[in-house]
Design a protein around this motif. Sequence first.
Motif, PDB file in Angstrom:
ATOM      1  N   THR A 146       0.837  -1.185   0.000  1.00 39.57           N
ATOM      2  CA  THR A 146       0.000   0.000   0.000  1.00 39.57           C
ATOM      3  C   THR A 146       0.879   1.244   0.000  1.00 39.57           C
ATOM      4  O   THR A 146       1.980   1.230   0.550  1.00 39.57           O
ATOM      5  CB  THR A 146      -0.916   0.025   1.228  1.00 39.57           C
ATOM      6  N   PRO A 147       0.427   2.338  -0.614  1.00 39.16           N
ATOM      7  CA  PRO A 147       1.211   3.579  -0.582  1.00 39.16           C
ATOM      8  C   PRO A 147       1.429   4.041   0.851  1.00 39.16           C
ATOM      9  O   PRO A 147       0.651   3.715   1.752  1.00 39.16           O
ATOM     10  CB  PRO A 147       0.321   4.574  -1.354  1.00 39.16           C
ATOM     11  N   PRO A 148       2.483   4.794   1.108  1.00 39.32           N
ATOM     12  CA  PRO A 148       2.738   5.288   2.466  1.00 39.32           C
ATOM     13  C   PRO A 148       1.536   6.056   3.022  1.00 39.32           C
ATOM     14  O   PRO A 148       0.832   6.753   2.283  1.00 39.32           O
ATOM     15  CB  PRO A 148       3.955   6.202   2.291  1.00 39.32           C
ATOM     16  N   TYR A 149       1.327   5.939   4.317  1.00 40.81           N
ATOM     17  CA  TYR A 149       0.219   6.634   4.957  1.00 40.81           C
ATOM     18  C   TYR A 149       0.593   6.949   6.395  1.00 40.81           C
ATOM     19  O   TYR A 149       1.661   6.546   6.888  1.00 40.81           O
ATOM     20  CB  TYR A 149      -1.060   5.799   4.888  1.00 40.81           C
ATOM     21  N   LEU A 150      -0.278   7.672   7.070  1.00 39.31           N
ATOM     22  CA  LEU A 150      -0.087   8.008   8.467  1.00 39.31           C
ATOM     23  C   LEU A 150      -1.094   7.254   9.321  1.00 39.31           C
ATOM     24  O   LEU A 150      -2.153   6.858   8.830  1.00 39.31           O
ATOM     25  CB  LEU A 150      -0.267   9.516   8.697  1.00 39.31           C
TER      26      LEU A 150
END
Length: 294
Positions: A276-280
């Motif tokens: 998954t794309p980077p996230y917070l």
Amino acid sequence: MNYTQQTAYSDPGEYAVLLDPLPTNIPELTAVIRNLLIHYRGGGIQFTGERLEEINHRWIDALLATDQRRNGTPLTTPRAPEDRVAGCCRDYALLLVSALRHQGVPARTRIGFATYFQPGWNADHVITEYWNGDRWVQVDGQLEPGEHWGFDVQDLPAGHFRSAAEVWRGFRAGEIDGETCGVDPTLPFRGGWFIRDYVFLQLAHLQGDELLLWDGWGAMADDLSMDLTPTDELAALLLAADAGDEAAATKLRDRYREDPDLHPGERIEVRSPSGTPPYLVDLATRQKLPWPAG
């Protein structure tokens, strides 16, 4: 820190009752842990989609919730490999820590590198330590015991697992090649910067923030362009605390609390190997947030 107390990450929450009947001896207890988890890369099953996302279980209560939705049986009931929760070494270690703390046994996760998976390679790894009344015993609960290891995986001999601080010291002294330290020899996640980030992970875990191996915050970086003296000092304190220096342990605790570069704040960065794309993630609400624009 009182290692008999659950942290926000090790706390089984509403599933604590599931831990009540678990065995108290280490061989049987680690067998239960291996019955519940399967390594997402080394378990012989290729996970995708939602199953692969299971590796992002940051909290033990969430991990147990997934197990119970899928199986709904006592934790000692055998699970087929495909029915186990996908995770990594950190999850084996923290679930064992959770069970031991539930029994009143001081236990903690340790971040570092193992020499016993591939010759000449220092594999990033997380193990469990528990206090047996006399000393800290290192246990690799992920591994099935057997003579083929050549040592007792439930009481690791010195040198088989080295803390991140110890490896960083060896790297800085020119005794350890950073290119031999990382996730896998075929992957780019290795080198001096990788060891340095694991020093910060080691500190966080020891202070009760048992985060994922792909969580990021503060002073972490993917290069060594910064002043490395503070990392050297931090590693020295970690090694002194491991040797029983109470003053060093107190200094580490205070620095961790006071320095925003050393501890995660309200939000952390996640670069998961699930693809998954980077996230917070907001650590208080457990909500997934979008990566900042720009």
